[in-house]
Every structure is written in C-alpha cells, then in structure tokens.
Scaffold this motif. Structure first.
Motif, PDB file in Angstrom:
ATOM      1  N   ALA A   1       0.811  -1.221   0.000  1.00  0.00           N
ATOM      2  CA  ALA A   1       0.000   0.000   0.000  1.00  0.00           C
ATOM      3  C   ALA A   1       0.843   1.270   0.000  1.00  0.00           C
ATOM      4  N   LYS A   2       1.822   1.359   0.879  1.00  0.00           N
ATOM      5  CA  LYS A   2       2.627   2.572   0.983  1.00  0.00           C
ATOM      6  C   LYS A   2       3.406   2.832  -0.292  1.00  0.00           C
ATOM      7  N   VAL A   3       4.021   1.780  -0.844  1.00  0.00           N
ATOM      8  CA  VAL A   3       4.800   1.923  -2.075  1.00  0.00           C
ATOM      9  C   VAL A   3       3.915   2.394  -3.217  1.00  0.00           C
ATOM     10  N   ARG A   4       2.670   1.959  -3.215  1.00  0.00           N
ATOM     11  CA  ARG A   4       1.732   2.318  -4.284  1.00  0.00           C
ATOM     12  C   ARG A   4       1.030   3.653  -4.031  1.00  0.00           C
ATOM     13  N   GLY A   5       1.401   4.296  -2.933  1.00  0.00           N
ATOM     14  CA  GLY A   5       0.876   5.630  -2.675  1.00  0.00           C
ATOM     15  C   GLY A   5      -0.440   5.691  -1.938  1.00  0.00           C
ATOM     16  N   LEU A   6      -0.866   4.583  -1.331  1.00  0.00           N
ATOM     17  CA  LEU A   6      -2.104   4.583  -0.565  1.00  0.00           C
ATOM     18  C   LEU A   6      -1.838   5.020   0.872  1.00  0.00           C
ATOM     19  N   SER A   7      -2.806   5.711   1.443  1.00  0.00           N
ATOM     20  CA  SER A   7      -2.716   6.134   2.833  1.00  0.00           C
ATOM     21  C   SER A   7      -3.485   5.145   3.696  1.00  0.00           C
ATOM     22  N   VAL A   8      -2.747   4.258   4.369  1.00  0.00           N
ATOM     23  CA  VAL A   8      -3.339   3.232   5.228  1.00  0.00           C
ATOM     24  C   VAL A   8      -2.694   3.345   6.599  1.00  0.00           C
ATOM     25  N   GLU A   9      -3.497   3.490   7.633  1.00  0.00           N
ATOM     26  CA  GLU A   9      -2.957   3.700   8.975  1.00  0.00           C
ATOM     27  C   GLU A   9      -3.684   2.836   9.987  1.00  0.00           C
ATOM     28  N   GLN A  10      -2.923   2.216  10.884  1.00  0.00           N
ATOM     29  CA  GLN A  10      -3.515   1.434  11.962  1.00  0.00           C
ATOM     30  C   GLN A  10      -3.953   2.395  13.056  1.00  0.00           C
ATOM     31  N   ARG A  11      -5.225   2.706  13.035  1.00  0.00           N
ATOM     32  CA  ARG A  11      -5.749   3.730  13.939  1.00  0.00           C
ATOM     33  C   ARG A  11      -7.265   3.617  13.981  1.00  0.00           C
ATOM     34  N   THR A  12      -7.850   3.898  15.136  1.00  0.00           N
ATOM     35  CA  THR A  12      -9.305   3.985  15.231  1.00  0.00           C
ATOM     36  C   THR A  12      -9.683   5.451  15.421  1.00  0.00           C
ATOM     37  N   VAL A  13     -10.877   5.806  14.976  1.00  0.00           N
ATOM     38  CA  VAL A  13     -11.333   7.189  15.092  1.00  0.00           C
ATOM     39  C   VAL A  13     -12.660   7.221  15.842  1.00  0.00           C
ATOM     40  N   ASP A  14     -12.928   8.357  16.491  1.00  0.00           N
ATOM     41  CA  ASP A  14     -14.181   8.483  17.228  1.00  0.00           C
ATOM     42  C   ASP A  14     -15.171   9.327  16.440  1.00  0.00           C
ATOM     43  N   MET A  15     -16.377   9.426  16.958  1.00  0.00           N
ATOM     44  CA  MET A  15     -17.442  10.102  16.227  1.00  0.00           C
ATOM     45  C   MET A  15     -17.170  11.583  15.970  1.00  0.00           C
ATOM     46  N   PRO A  16     -16.575  12.349  16.905  1.00  0.00           N
ATOM     47  CA  PRO A  16     -16.266  13.742  16.581  1.00  0.00           C
ATOM     48  C   PRO A  16     -15.341  13.887  15.374  1.00  0.00           C
ATOM     49  N   VAL A  17     -14.394  12.967  15.214  1.00  0.00           N
ATOM     50  CA  VAL A  17     -13.497  13.010  14.054  1.00  0.00           C
ATOM     51  C   VAL A  17     -14.285  12.718  12.771  1.00  0.00           C
ATOM     52  N   ILE A  18     -15.212  11.783  12.863  1.00  0.00           N
ATOM     53  CA  ILE A  18     -16.047  11.440  11.706  1.00  0.00           C
ATOM     54  C   ILE A  18     -16.891  12.634  11.278  1.00  0.00           C
ATOM     55  N   VAL A  19     -17.548  13.266  12.239  1.00  0.00           N
ATOM     56  CA  VAL A  19     -18.388  14.424  11.922  1.00  0.00           C
ATOM     57  C   VAL A  19     -17.541  15.571  11.379  1.00  0.00           C
ATOM     58  N   SER A  20     -16.378  15.771  11.944  1.00  0.00           N
ATOM     59  CA  SER A  20     -15.485  16.825  11.470  1.00  0.00           C
ATOM     60  C   SER A  20     -15.084  16.603  10.021  1.00  0.00           C
ATOM     61  N   HIS A  21     -14.798  15.355   9.658  1.00  0.00           N
ATOM     62  CA  HIS A  21     -14.437  15.071   8.267  1.00  0.00           C
ATOM     63  C   HIS A  21     -15.631  15.341   7.347  1.00  0.00           C
ATOM     64  N   LEU A  22     -16.814  14.894   7.743  1.00  0.00           N
ATOM     65  CA  LEU A  22     -18.001  15.157   6.941  1.00  0.00           C
ATOM     66  C   LEU A  22     -18.208  16.655   6.746  1.00  0.00           C
ATOM     67  N   ALA A  23     -17.939  17.411   7.781  1.00  0.00           N
ATOM     68  CA  ALA A  23     -18.155  18.858   7.715  1.00  0.00           C
ATOM     69  C   ALA A  23     -17.183  19.547   6.770  1.00  0.00           C
ATOM     70  N   ARG A  24     -15.957  19.055   6.718  1.00  0.00           N
ATOM     71  CA  ARG A  24     -14.899  19.806   6.039  1.00  0.00           C
ATOM     72  C   ARG A  24     -14.405  19.203   4.726  1.00  0.00           C
ATOM     73  N   HIS A  25     -14.574  17.898   4.550  1.00  0.00           N
ATOM     74  CA  HIS A  25     -13.851  17.270   3.445  1.00  0.00           C
ATOM     75  C   HIS A  25     -14.687  16.440   2.476  1.00  0.00           C
ATOM     76  N   GLY A  26     -15.559  15.581   2.968  1.00  0.00           N
ATOM     77  CA  GLY A  26     -16.284  14.728   2.042  1.00  0.00           C
ATOM     78  C   GLY A  26     -16.979  13.576   2.726  1.00  0.00           C
ATOM     79  N   PRO A  27     -17.589  12.692   1.952  1.00  0.00           N
ATOM     80  CA  PRO A  27     -18.296  11.526   2.505  1.00  0.00           C
ATOM     81  C   PRO A  27     -17.328  10.484   3.056  1.00  0.00           C
ATOM     82  N   ILE A  28     -17.883   9.433   3.649  1.00  0.00           N
ATOM     83  CA  ILE A  28     -17.094   8.403   4.322  1.00  0.00           C
ATOM     84  C   ILE A  28     -17.685   7.033   4.000  1.00  0.00           C
TER      85      ILE A  28
END
Length: 242
Positions: free
Chosen positions: A110-137
């Motif tokens: 993935a990294k060599v091919r330019g994909l952004s893959v991260e071992q991480r969990t996110v909470d609901m405020p982060v999800i809502v923030s992304h929806l507000a500022r960047h795009g769908p999920i």
C-alpha cells in the motif's frame, strides 16, 4: 466540534448493489463521477478480475479501486492485515484461505503504491469533522446492529434496510452469543448536530432514499466485532460530480 456547520449533506448518486457481495463496490460507484461510474459499469467484470478480488472484497480492495480512479482518500483500520481470530468463525474460514495472500500483499504494498493506510481507530467527533470539512465516508458496519429510521417505518413488512448481507455467517460473537455478524458497507453522506443524526446511503436500498439513524447507533454498528473499525475518509473534489 466547534466551528463546523450544524448540518451538512453531500448529494451522491445512489447505486443499488446487484449481488450479495458487492456492497463495498457499490459504495465506490456512489463516490465516483458520472463518467467514472459509467466506465466502471461498462467494464465491471474485467475490472473485478484485474483487481483480483472476484466476488469477495475487503476494505483494502476498495482503497485500490479508489486509487484506480484517482479519488483521494485515507483508510484507518484496527488491524493491518487480517485479524487471526477471524479464522475461528464460519464465514471467514471459507474466504480467508482464498483471500489471505491477496489481502496481505495489498496491505504490504500500500505505501509503495501511494495509498494512505494507517492502523488507527477514530471516534465520532473526528467522523463528523471530516463530513463537515472534506467529504463523505465509507464505513464497514455490522448491519445486524444498524437500523434505519426511515426503512423501519416505510418497509416494516420487509427486512428493514438489509435483506441481503454481503458478509453473512451464523457464527457467535464473543460478546453476545445471540448476535449475528452481517458485514455491510455504507456511505455516510451527512449529519445534523441538533438531532444527533447521521445520514447514509445503504447500497441495498432499492428506491435510493437516504437512510438516517442516531450517531450512537451508527457507532455501535461500526465498532462491532468483525468490522476492524474500517473507515475510509473521502476527500471530495469540487468537480467530482461533473
């Protein structure tokens, strides 16, 4: 969640899945532009064959599809690869032997091919923030735990939002022996802070309406055992729909 709009909604073109395995691919089709969607559908079997997943997609496969169409995204997951405990469950024992080599290779490259893959969990405020500022999920959920308020009211005599499960097994979950796991991808397309609701496209739905539920209910479905809390953040281009 300061400095974000009280509500947000992305107007996506709904696409109903055609089979009992292509909910994730159908979510991708909702994200793509009109021209990209047409090209994908016109070459559907060829592309699935080239991507190597056939009729069994994992979230990492969806990321490679997004990259194929130059859609900027980030993928967060609890497990980089395949959780060893899944081999104990009936559904995964049938597909891991077939998919394991491809899935592990795709994570490794993935990294060599330019994909952004991260071992991480996110909470609901982060999800809502992304929806507000960047795009769908794109979210992987346990559909057995996710009930749409609209579907429950309008098609009560059917099976709610989900009558075809992309990943279905009768295996027992560690936390509750009576719960079924039904892995199903949906596309979050908006929120309303006042009502604490999230809006999403369920590719199983026929009429294309936008589903909705409380954010807490979505949280329960997306962090359930079996999902790896897989989530793909899409970064929308202003000309995506053209």
């Amino acid at each position: 969640m300061n400095n974000i709009p009280q509500s947000k909604h992305y107007n996506l073109t709904h696409y109903q899945q055609r089979y009992n395995w292509d909910c994730g691919v159908s979510c991708i089709l909702m994200i793509l532009s009109t021209a990209q969607r047409k090209q994908f559908l016109n070459n559907f079997e060829t592309i699935c064959k080239e991507e190597g997943f056939g009729v069994s997609t994992w979230t990492i496969d969806l990321c490679y599809l997004l990259q194929r169409y130059n859609v900027r995204h980030e993928y967060f997951t609890q497990t980089l690869g395949i959780d060893p405990s899944y081999k104990k469950h009936m559904y995964y024992t049938r597909i891991i032997d077939k998919d394991e080599r491809r899935v592990l290779r795709r994570f490794k490259e993935a990294k060599v091919r330019g994909l952004s893959v991260e071992q991480r969990t996110v909470d609901m405020p982060v999800i809502v923030s992304h929806l507000a500022r960047h795009g769908p999920i794109i979210l992987l959920t346990n559909a057995s735990l996710l009930v749409c308020e609209i579907c429950r009211k309008t098609i009560r005599e059917r099976f709610g939002c989900f009558h075809l499960f992309c990943y279905f097994r009768n295996s027992k979950l560690p936390t509750d022996e009576n719960k079924r796991y039904a892995g199903h991808y949906v596309v979050l397309c908006g929120y309303d802070i006042t009502t604490r609701k999230l809006f999403y496209h369920n590719p199983e739905v026929r009429d294309g309406h936008v589903c909705r539920c409380f954010s807490g209910a979505m949280d329960t479905a997306r962090i359930a055992f079996g999902t790896d809390q897989d989530i793909i953040f899409i970064y929308e281009k202003t000309n995506r729909k053209k």
